[in-house]
Motif scaffolding. Structure first.
Motif, PDB file in Angstrom:
ATOM      1  N   PHE A  56      25.616  47.022  32.288  1.00 20.26           N
ATOM      2  CA  PHE A  56      26.228  45.780  32.749  1.00 20.26           C
ATOM      3  C   PHE A  56      27.355  45.443  31.782  1.00 20.26           C
ATOM      4  CE2 PHE A  56      22.115  45.584  34.783  1.00 20.26           C
ATOM      5  CZ  PHE A  56      22.393  45.029  36.021  1.00 20.26           C
ATOM      6  N   MET A  57      28.564  45.353  32.276  1.00 27.64           N
ATOM      7  CA  MET A  57      29.743  45.170  31.430  1.00 27.64           C
ATOM      8  C   MET A  57      30.236  43.723  31.492  1.00 27.64           C
ATOM      9  SD  MET A  57      33.241  47.423  31.530  1.00 27.64           S
ATOM     10  CE  MET A  57      34.472  47.305  30.238  1.00 27.64           C
ATOM     11  N   ASP A  58      30.493  43.153  30.328  1.00 23.92           N
ATOM     12  CA  ASP A  58      31.007  41.783  30.240  1.00 23.92           C
ATOM     13  C   ASP A  58      32.507  41.789  30.527  1.00 23.92           C
ATOM     14  OD1 ASP A  58      31.612  39.176  29.740  1.00 23.92           O
ATOM     15  OD2 ASP A  58      31.070  39.211  27.612  1.00 23.92           O
ATOM     16  N   LEU A  59      32.915  41.226  31.660  1.00 23.83           N
ATOM     17  CA  LEU A  59      34.322  41.188  32.041  1.00 23.83           C
ATOM     18  C   LEU A  59      34.919  39.784  31.944  1.00 23.83           C
ATOM     19  CD1 LEU A  59      34.431  43.557  35.163  1.00 23.83           C
ATOM     20  CD2 LEU A  59      35.151  44.059  32.823  1.00 23.83           C
ATOM     21  N   LEU A  60      34.177  38.860  31.374  1.00 22.58           N
ATOM     22  CA  LEU A  60      34.661  37.481  31.294  1.00 22.58           C
ATOM     23  C   LEU A  60      35.994  37.410  30.552  1.00 22.58           C
ATOM     24  CD1 LEU A  60      34.096  34.507  31.891  1.00 22.58           C
ATOM     25  CD2 LEU A  60      32.939  34.376  29.659  1.00 22.58           C
ATOM     26  N   ASP A  61      37.020  36.930  31.267  1.00 20.56           N
ATOM     27  CA  ASP A  61      38.361  36.751  30.723  1.00 20.56           C
ATOM     28  C   ASP A  61      38.969  38.052  30.203  1.00 20.56           C
ATOM     29  OD1 ASP A  61      40.501  34.989  30.344  1.00 20.56           O
ATOM     30  OD2 ASP A  61      40.050  34.789  28.202  1.00 20.56           O
ATOM     31  N   ARG A  62      38.584  39.176  30.789  1.00 18.49           N
ATOM     32  CA  ARG A  62      39.146  40.475  30.384  1.00 18.49           C
ATOM     33  C   ARG A  62      40.013  41.025  31.520  1.00 18.49           C
ATOM     34  NH1 ARG A  62      34.942  44.203  27.303  1.00 18.49           N
ATOM     35  NH2 ARG A  62      36.875  44.772  26.213  1.00 18.49           N
ATOM     36  N   PRO A  63      41.139  41.661  31.198  1.00 18.30           N
ATOM     37  CA  PRO A  63      42.089  42.107  32.222  1.00 18.30           C
ATOM     38  C   PRO A  63      41.650  43.370  32.963  1.00 18.30           C
ATOM     39  CG  PRO A  63      42.888  42.686  30.045  1.00 18.30           C
ATOM     40  CD  PRO A  63      41.635  41.895  29.826  1.00 18.30           C
ATOM     41  N   VAL A  64      41.737  43.319  34.273  1.00 13.51           N
ATOM     42  CA  VAL A  64      41.376  44.448  35.138  1.00 13.51           C
ATOM     43  C   VAL A  64      42.516  44.672  36.130  1.00 13.51           C
ATOM     44  CG1 VAL A  64      39.774  45.282  36.903  1.00 13.51           C
ATOM     45  CG2 VAL A  64      38.901  44.024  34.914  1.00 13.51           C
ATOM     46  N   LEU A  65      42.879  45.926  36.348  1.00 14.53           N
ATOM     47  CA  LEU A  65      43.940  46.270  37.286  1.00 14.53           C
ATOM     48  C   LEU A  65      43.348  46.833  38.571  1.00 14.53           C
ATOM     49  CD1 LEU A  65      46.988  46.747  37.920  1.00 14.53           C
ATOM     50  CD2 LEU A  65      46.692  49.036  36.910  1.00 14.53           C
ATOM     51  N   VAL A  66      43.790  46.305  39.704  1.00 16.54           N
ATOM     52  CA  VAL A  66      43.387  46.815  41.015  1.00 16.54           C
ATOM     53  C   VAL A  66      44.646  47.228  41.762  1.00 16.54           C
ATOM     54  CG1 VAL A  66      42.259  46.306  43.213  1.00 16.54           C
ATOM     55  CG2 VAL A  66      41.344  45.335  41.090  1.00 16.54           C
ATOM     56  N   GLU A  94      36.586  40.444  44.922  1.00 19.76           N
ATOM     57  CA  GLU A  94      35.639  39.327  45.025  1.00 19.76           C
ATOM     58  C   GLU A  94      34.596  39.397  43.919  1.00 19.76           C
ATOM     59  OE1 GLU A  94      32.491  37.345  48.206  1.00 19.76           O
ATOM     60  OE2 GLU A  94      33.110  39.429  48.445  1.00 19.76           O
ATOM     61  N   THR A  95      34.017  40.589  43.714  1.00 21.90           N
ATOM     62  CA  THR A  95      32.994  40.753  42.683  1.00 21.90           C
ATOM     63  C   THR A  95      33.581  40.599  41.288  1.00 21.90           C
ATOM     64  OG1 THR A  95      31.832  42.289  44.148  1.00 21.90           O
ATOM     65  CG2 THR A  95      31.153  42.265  41.860  1.00 21.90           C
ATOM     66  N   LEU A  96      34.767  41.141  41.076  1.00 20.17           N
ATOM     67  CA  LEU A  96      35.406  41.039  39.764  1.00 20.17           C
ATOM     68  C   LEU A  96      35.703  39.594  39.399  1.00 20.17           C
ATOM     69  CD1 LEU A  96      37.863  44.060  40.083  1.00 20.17           C
ATOM     70  CD2 LEU A  96      35.964  43.881  38.459  1.00 20.17           C
ATOM     71  N   ILE A  97      36.178  38.821  40.354  1.00 17.40           N
ATOM     72  CA  ILE A  97      36.470  37.407  40.096  1.00 17.40           C
ATOM     73  C   ILE A  97      35.182  36.640  39.789  1.00 17.40           C
ATOM     74  CG2 ILE A  97      37.262  35.272  41.187  1.00 17.40           C
ATOM     75  CD1 ILE A  97      39.428  36.895  42.581  1.00 17.40           C
ATOM     76  N   PRO A 105      27.061  49.896  41.645  1.00 18.53           N
ATOM     77  CA  PRO A 105      25.815  49.959  42.387  1.00 18.53           C
ATOM     78  C   PRO A 105      25.753  48.884  43.467  1.00 18.53           C
ATOM     79  CG  PRO A 105      25.477  48.746  40.373  1.00 18.53           C
ATOM     80  CD  PRO A 105      26.916  49.194  40.365  1.00 18.53           C
ATOM     81  N   SER A 106      24.725  48.975  44.287  1.00 20.61           N
ATOM     82  CA  SER A 106      24.399  47.886  45.197  1.00 20.61           C
ATOM     83  C   SER A 106      23.715  46.804  44.358  1.00 20.61           C
ATOM     84  CB  SER A 106      23.463  48.383  46.298  1.00 20.61           C
ATOM     85  OG  SER A 106      23.123  47.334  47.176  1.00 20.61           O
ATOM     86  N   ALA A 119      20.577  46.107  39.977  1.00 21.30           N
ATOM     87  CA  ALA A 119      21.565  47.091  40.424  1.00 21.30           C
ATOM     88  C   ALA A 119      20.839  48.360  40.877  1.00 21.30           C
ATOM     89  CB  ALA A 119      22.539  47.411  39.297  1.00 21.30           C
ATOM     90  N   ILE A 120      21.228  48.869  42.035  1.00 20.19           N
ATOM     91  CA  ILE A 120      20.582  50.043  42.609  1.00 20.19           C
ATOM     92  C   ILE A 120      21.656  51.071  42.939  1.00 20.19           C
ATOM     93  CG2 ILE A 120      18.908  50.839  44.334  1.00 20.19           C
ATOM     94  CD1 ILE A 120      18.594  47.753  44.994  1.00 20.19           C
ATOM     95  N   SER A 121      21.420  52.328  42.567  1.00 19.16           N
ATOM     96  CA  SER A 121      22.422  53.357  42.816  1.00 19.16           C
ATOM     97  C   SER A 121      21.774  54.712  43.064  1.00 19.16           C
ATOM     98  CB  SER A 121      23.376  53.458  41.620  1.00 19.16           C
ATOM     99  OG  SER A 121      24.253  54.546  41.770  1.00 19.16           O
ATOM    100  N   SER A 122      22.423  55.506  43.886  1.00 19.32           N
ATOM    101  CA  SER A 122      22.022  56.898  44.079  1.00 19.32           C
ATOM    102  C   SER A 122      23.083  57.833  43.514  1.00 19.32           C
ATOM    103  CB  SER A 122      21.824  57.194  45.579  1.00 19.32           C
ATOM    104  OG  SER A 122      23.057  57.061  46.275  1.00 19.32           O
ATOM    105  N   GLY A 123      23.968  57.295  42.677  1.00 18.90           N
ATOM    106  CA  GLY A 123      25.049  58.087  42.136  1.00 18.90           C
ATOM    107  C   GLY A 123      26.068  58.475  43.184  1.00 18.90           C
ATOM    108  N   GLY A 124      26.145  57.663  44.242  1.00 15.80           N
ATOM    109  CA  GLY A 124      27.088  57.934  45.320  1.00 15.80           C
ATOM    110  C   GLY A 124      26.571  58.909  46.354  1.00 15.80           C
ATOM    111  N   ALA A 125      25.319  59.361  46.205  1.00 10.18           N
ATOM    112  CA  ALA A 125      24.796  60.406  47.096  1.00 10.18           C
ATOM    113  C   ALA A 125      24.391  59.875  48.465  1.00 10.18           C
ATOM    114  CB  ALA A 125      23.598  61.097  46.431  1.00 10.18           C
ATOM    115  N   SER A 126      23.797  58.662  48.499  1.00 13.04           N
ATOM    116  CA  SER A 126      23.287  58.167  49.780  1.00 13.04           C
ATOM    117  C   SER A 126      23.351  56.651  49.857  1.00 13.04           C
ATOM    118  CB  SER A 126      21.844  58.639  49.996  1.00 13.04           C
ATOM    119  OG  SER A 126      21.354  58.204  51.240  1.00 13.04           O
ATOM    120  N   PRO A 127      24.505  56.087  50.189  1.00 16.77           N
ATOM    121  CA  PRO A 127      24.641  54.625  50.293  1.00 16.77           C
ATOM    122  C   PRO A 127      23.688  54.006  51.315  1.00 16.77           C
ATOM    123  CG  PRO A 127      26.789  55.688  50.266  1.00 16.77           C
ATOM    124  CD  PRO A 127      25.780  56.789  50.408  1.00 16.77           C
ATOM    125  N   VAL A 128      23.397  54.718  52.405  1.00 16.78           N
ATOM    126  CA  VAL A 128      22.508  54.170  53.437  1.00 16.78           C
ATOM    127  C   VAL A 128      21.088  54.021  52.891  1.00 16.78           C
ATOM    128  CG1 VAL A 128      21.518  54.540  55.719  1.00 16.78           C
ATOM    129  CG2 VAL A 128      23.914  55.102  55.307  1.00 16.78           C
TER     130      VAL A 128
END
Length: 312
Positions: free
Chosen positions: A7-17, A29-32, A115-116, A126-135
């Motif tokens: 879990f990364m602390d992004l409070l007031d940190r710059p992110v480029l999209v 939406e999630t980043l904000i 993750p989801s 947070a739940i993840s399959s490493g991108g293998a199976s989103p469904v």
């Protein structure tokens, strides 16, 4: 395990999209919500992103992406366009500067994946399959959403408000952890509707004569961790020290509490004295023993044995 969960602390940190379409909407939406200072690079934006920009919640650079827009100040970069060649250029530019980058839906070009998420205020799962199976992950999330109480956020906020007070009553981290374990098992806490009910339960429990007991539970292991009884799983999550036979499959050991001390042994006689000392320290101990072993010869008064479920 390919990806390390973090879990990364992004409070007031710059992110480029880079990108201003539907995919960017979901990420921004999630980043904000995480408090990041988002910079969007795109010649045009979806209505949602345009609204975020106009309300000052993100910065919009209204132009096509160029390498000079990549700055070392960014802690994360997201490439969300529908142009693979452009996304890979963003990836290349970010890597040159040592910035973590995610090319959406293109795993080989991702330093990290998202993750989801199940969100209950301070509590996030947070739940993840490493991108293998989103469904598959979506189905798991739906099951967890159904069983996770909506007052989870309220419980977390209440516990946070008592961090200072609890230290006045219990000196050690171990004692504080055991208190909270008892507190969150209280029926009135589980069913609470407001902070007043939580405060009453807290004062009642902290004002009682609490005596934390030790325990030693011997749990059989076999080949299949799914045959563990529910009681065994609960005790494994409460244990401070876990001893396991060198032949014990890691799937059993991996189910114990993450911060429990894990000690491997070759022969039970090696740890008999350690178990005695641990119980004197009021520790909760779990010993994994092979099914049908002679472990009963070392059992002490008050020890419990939980047998592995057997297939009929």
């Amino acid at each position: 395990m390919r990806y390390f969960p973090l879990f990364m602390d992004l409070l007031d940190r710059p992110v480029l999209v880079v990108g201003g379409g539907e995919v960017a909407c979901r990420k921004v939406e999630t980043l904000i919500r995480a408090g990041a200072r988002v910079t969007l690079v795109s010649p045009k934006l979806e209505p949602y992103l345009l609204e975020m920009s106009q309300s000052g919640k993100c910065i919009w650079v209204q132009r096509f992406y160029q390498p000079e827009l990549m700055k070392r100040e960014f802690v994360q970069v997201w490439a969300t366009t529908d142009n693979p060649e452009l996304n890979h250029q963003v990836h290349k530019d970010a890597k040159k500067m040592g910035i973590l980058v995610n090319v959406v839906d293109d795993t080989p070009y991702c330093d990290f994946i998202t993750p989801s998420i199940i969100n209950r205020g301070r509590v996030q799962i947070a739940i993840s399959s490493g991108g293998a199976s989103p469904v598959l992950i979506r189905g798991i999330r739906e099951k967890l959403e159904a069983i996770l109480p909506m007052n989870t956020a309220q419980l977390a906020d209440f516990a946070a408000s008592k961090r200072g007070d609890i230290k006045k009553h219990f000196v050690t981290v171990d004692e504080r952890r055991k208190f909270w374990e008892l507190f969150f098992k209280e029926p009135k806490v589980i069913e609470c509707k407001n902070n007043q009910e939580l405060e009453q339960a807290y004062q009642r429990l902290i004002g009682s004569e609490l005596e934390f007991s030790d325990s030693c539970t011997w749990i059989e292991f076999g080949d299949d961790p799914e045959l563990l009884p529910i009681k065994a799983l609960r005790i494994m999550q409460e244990a401070e020290v876990v001893y396991y036979d060198k032949r014990c499959p890691f799937g059993f050991v991996d189910l114990v509490r993450r911060d429990a001390e894990r000690i491997v042994y070759q022969d039970l006689t090696e740890i008999s004295q350690q178990i005695i000392v641990g119980k004197e320290k009021k520790q909760r101990i779990v010993v994994f023993v092979e099914r049908d072993s002679s472990s009963h010869l070392l059992l002490k008064e008050g020890d419990e044995v939980i047998e592995l479920a057997r297939l009929k």
